[in-house]
Design a protein around this motif. Structure first.
Motif, mmCIF file in Angstrom:
data_model
loop_
_atom_site.group_PDB
_atom_site.id
_atom_site.type_symbol
_atom_site.label_atom_id
_atom_site.label_comp_id
_atom_site.label_asym_id
_atom_site.label_seq_id
_atom_site.Cartn_x
_atom_site.Cartn_y
_atom_site.Cartn_z
ATOM 1 N N ASP A 261 -2.161 1.040 5.236
ATOM 2 C CA ASP A 261 -0.845 0.421 5.015
ATOM 3 C C ASP A 261 -0.768 -0.967 5.664
ATOM 4 O O ASP A 261 0.321 -1.491 5.906
ATOM 5 N N GLY A 271 2.603 -2.506 5.343
ATOM 6 C CA GLY A 271 3.090 -2.446 3.982
ATOM 7 C C GLY A 271 3.285 -1.012 3.538
ATOM 8 O O GLY A 271 3.701 -0.151 4.320
ATOM 9 N N GLU A 272 2.944 -0.730 2.285
ATOM 10 C CA GLU A 272 3.176 0.582 1.704
ATOM 11 C C GLU A 272 2.123 1.594 2.138
ATOM 12 O O GLU A 272 0.984 1.248 2.436
ATOM 13 N N ASP A 273 2.524 2.854 2.145
ATOM 14 C CA ASP A 273 1.573 3.940 2.356
ATOM 15 C C ASP A 273 0.471 3.838 1.304
ATOM 16 O O ASP A 273 0.745 3.592 0.123
ATOM 17 N N GLU A 277 -1.830 4.054 -4.224
ATOM 18 C CA GLU A 277 -2.833 3.114 -4.710
ATOM 19 C C GLU A 277 -4.219 3.745 -4.738
ATOM 20 O O GLU A 277 -4.990 3.562 -5.689
#
Length: 800
Positions: A261, A271-273, A277
């Motif tokens: 992340d 950022g995002e888990d 992705e």
């Protein structure tokens, strides 16, 4: 190895002879010296190639301890104001002329807190040959290899009448690492896949043939995830808690992706888990055939790698690469040249493998590869040469795309660097010191001989300006390079100090990296600051912006000490005072920055003669990266034989069996520096002229190179015979005057464009100048007078 069977049952062609292939006749047992690296930029892996057990150690470049979330992280900035601290050090230096590093560190340094280190993602283990209850008793024909032309690692051997093969590649499209295990007898592929890590911060689960490794670093809470999908063709596949087992298959494919992340945004860097992705990457790749994944990988990789070819008259070595290296003599034998050409190509391969357009981070001290939780020097970003050296070959060997993450990273340092500049130095602009991490560490630490180097920001921007010089892209200059360069220059406009000895502007306190005492006006410091001010001014003039800044910069350049002095024994001084010793063999030769990577010293000038004296005194020894830098120095001095001697020194004394450079221990900058040095021997483009084969060593009697890049947006090919240039071809990407220098031009020659028309050019000694058109190719041929006159176009005089 026999032809392998694909996952869909049809035969894949076995690779043919390849002069750019590392190969070995036994498995690797050591990560650093023997295992073979693959990578796609964000992901990297090391392949061991065992028979009973396979180990694949892997990395994702953003998995780091330290930074926000780590206790006490402070970006390297002083935790409370130190009014007058810098002024006190300056006053001591003005009074005494010098100050011990330990005394300066006591006043200006700060113990590291939460700096962190690059982390391994762990190891994948394949327990093989389950049906035989262990390894084959008598495996034969073992071969482990890495093809640089394909970026594919392979393992093959035969046992009990069955040919077993494994193949691995790291694909940038799709961001996956892919492996295939196969055999030429159906039903003989069996293995268990499991994961291990030196950290206890994860869970590992298996479901649907997919191994999921998920956790958070205990140090800073960074979330990470990796997934490995096992696709079996034939036989059975079972999940058992934290492992996947395949039995009796014809073949099997592994698809791995990983992420964290991390985000490169100050100040949070989160950022995002990564789960969504990573899942999407593995799902998408698993839905495609192995052959399709490999074809996409090869097309992407070859688009970069195939741009440059180097022929030194080498053949395909008949001995394994570890023996090739041990038998290397530094002479002109075909196997010697094969190793040298392989080493050049390996640097380009490693740069593609560890730095790509979709990277959040550039190549670090170990590229993208690390098997430890506490690697040497944290596998960080040393910016007193090492990070910069990583990217020396990017443009010159036609790999501009690999520099994108470097640009992104340096740009991301501006925000934290501005805080450091303001809070620690009371200056505009931005700054970074000796080393940094992915989390905006732009301040200092307290290792006395390696904590203070505010010139690092200015040096780091050199590559951005050079990118513009190679491409001529004014949009890049305006939007990417200039804001960063201007900020680095503004810092020095505020922080330069008037030297009471002569009224010149100097860096104070300044320190020649890792060597000697602190003083005012160290040569390297002055050379770097002069360069960043000159680049900032040239860019502002080109873009026609910031008139007040231009005036301020011109005024500073007029008062700036140049940092170039010839000392008492003919040497280029390392310090403003003449302190150099004839017996000094320190690994840093920082005072030669103006020679390389800088452009302030021209070959044949008095300062070049002084640089030769200094370089000779320093000797040919020391560490791997130091030898690589010396190779570049000697090439810039147009001494190909001395540059080649440094290449030989590096291969003999600072190169491991897997051809990684060693400091020791392993540091990848030496690989990149050596590739740059070889390129500098073949092509230079300084001072608005393209110099072809400027430092050709006697050991390379006949050969060719194609695809090298010169500043001014020009691609260059050359051939040579009996140690002399034979043909030179240039392909300009932009129209305008083109200046080309070569010893070929001093003799009889002709120049033709790609339509066969002779080109009228102005000659001055060994230099030609003509108005070139973008998209055309121009070739200069070595000719006898009779041949020139016989083939000259009507009405166009032949060049003499």
């Amino acid at each position: 190895m026999r032809p392998a069977t694909s996952v869909h049952g049809h035969a894949s062609a076995a690779p043919g002879p390849d002069d750019l292939r590392l190969w070995y006749d036994r498995p690797a047992t050591d990560w650093e010296t023997q295992a073979l690296p693959i990578g796609n930029g964000p992901l990297g892996a090391k392949v061991f190639g065992g028979v009973a057990f396979e180990r694949i150690q892997f990395n994702e470049k953003t998995l780091w301890t330290g930074g926000p979330g780590s206790p006490g992280y402070d970006f390297g900035n002083w935790r409370r104001p130190r009014p007058g601290a810098v002024e006190e050090v300056r006053e001591r230096i003005d009074r005494d002329g010098r100050m011990a590093p330990e005394a300066v560190a006591a006043r200006l340094g700060l113990p590291k807190s939460g700096f962190g280190a690059y982390q391994t993602f762990g190891d994948l283990h394949l327990d093989l040959h389950l049906d035989q209850a262990g390894a084959p008793q008598v495996p034969s024909g073992y071969r482990r290899e890495l093809s640089l032309r394909e970026a594919v690692a392979r393992v093959g051997y035969s046992a009990d009448g069955v040919a077993h093969s494994r193949e691995y590649f790291a694909s940038n499209p799709g961001n996956v690492i892919v492996g295939r295990i196969s055999a030429d007898r159906p039903g003989t592929v069996s293995f268990t896949l499991r994961h291990s890590s030196p950290r206890d911060d994860k869970t590992v689960t298996a479901a649907g043939g997919r191994l999921t490794i998920r956790g958070a670093l205990s140090d800073n809470g960074m979330r990470f995830e990796a997934q490995v999908q096992v696709i079996a063709h034939g036989g059975t596949r079972t999940d058992d808690g934290d492992r996947v087992t395949v039995r009796g298959a014809d073949s099997a494919v592994l698809v791995l992706s990983a992420g964290t992340d991390y985000a490169d945004a100050h100040p949070a860097y989160r950022g995002e888990d990564p789960h969504a992705e990573v899942t999407a990457a593995v799902d998408a790749a698993s839905a495609r055939s192995y052959d399709d994944l490999k074809a996409v990988h090869l097309a992407d990789y070859r688009r970069l790698f195939d741009r440059v070819r180097l022929d030194l008259g080498q053949g395909v070595p008949a001995v394994p690469t570890d023996r090739l290296r041990r038998d290397y003599t530094g002479g002109s034998a075909a196997d010697d040249r094969a190793l040298e050409a392989l080493f050049f190509a390996y640097g380009r391969y490693l740069l593609i493998a560890s730095s790509r357009e979709n990277d959040l981070l550039p190549a670090n001290l170990q590229g993208v590869w690390n098997d430890s939780t506490s690697p040497p020097w944290s596998a960080d970003y040393h910016v007193n040469i090492n990070l910069q050296m990583n990217y020396w070959p990017a443009h010159q060997t036609n790999l501009a795309e690999t520099a994108v993450p470097y640009d992104r990273y340096i740009s991301a340092l501006v925000a934290p660097g501005a805080l450091t500049a303001r809070e620690m130095f009371g200056a505009r602009g931005w700054v970074v010191n000796n080393e940094t991490n992915p989390f905006g560490f732009t301040g200092v630490h307290d290792w006395a001989t390696a904590f203070w180097f505010p010139e690092a920001a200015a040096w780091a921007t050199r590559h951005l300006y050079d990118s513009y010089r190679f491409t001529g892209d004014e949009r890049y200059l305006r939007d990417t390079a200039y804001p960063v360069i201007k900020g680095a220059a503004e810092f020095w406009l505020d922080f330069l100090h008037t030297d009471p000895r002569d009224g010149k502007l100097v860096v104070s306190p300044s320190y020649s990296p890792e060597h000697g005492d602190f003083s005012a006006g160290t040569s390297m410091s002055q050379q770097i600051v002069r360069e960043v001010l000159a680049h900032a001014l040239a860019a502002a003039e080109r873009l026609d912006v910031d008139q007040d800044f231009q005036a301020e910069t011109r005024a500073a350049l007029e008062r700036l000490d140049p940092g170039l002095r010839v000392g008492s024994w003919g040497q280029l001084q390392e310090w403003k005072s003449d302190w150099d010793s004839r017996t000094d063999t320190h690994r840093h030769a920082s005072h030669l920055y103006a020679l390389h990577p800088g452009d302030q010293i021209a070959a044949g000038s008095p300062h070049a003669e002084a640089a030769t004296v200094s370089l000779t005194a320093r000797g040919d020894g020391r560490t791997g990266w130091s030898k690589a830098w010396k190779m570049n120095f000697w090439a810039r001095l147009l001494d190909g034989d001395r540059a080649h001697r440094m290449l030989a020194e590096q291969l003999n004394g600072s190169t491991l069996d897997n051809l990684w450079d060693t400091h020791p221990p392993f540091q990848i900058d030496g690989n990149f520096g050596a590739t740059s040095g070889i390129a500098e021997m073949l092509l230079q483009s300084r001072h608005d002229a393209i110099h072809v084969l400027p430092a050709l060593p006697g050991a390379w009697r006949t050969g060719s190179v194609s695809g090298l890049r010169a500043r001014g947006d020009v691609t260059v090919d050359a051939t040579w015979k009996d140690g002399a240039p034979d043909t030179v071809t240039v392909r300009p990407g932009r129209s305008g005057p083109l200046r080309l220098r070569s010893s070929l031009i001093a003799g009889r020659h002709r120049i033709l464009d790609d339509r066969g028309l002779q080109v009228g050019a102005r000659r001055d000694g060994d230099t030609l100048t003509w108005d070139a058109a973008a998209g055309r190719a121009y070739t200069i041929h070595r000719e006898t007078a009779a041949a020139v006159n016989a083939t000259a176009a009507p009405g166009v005089p032949a060049e003499a």
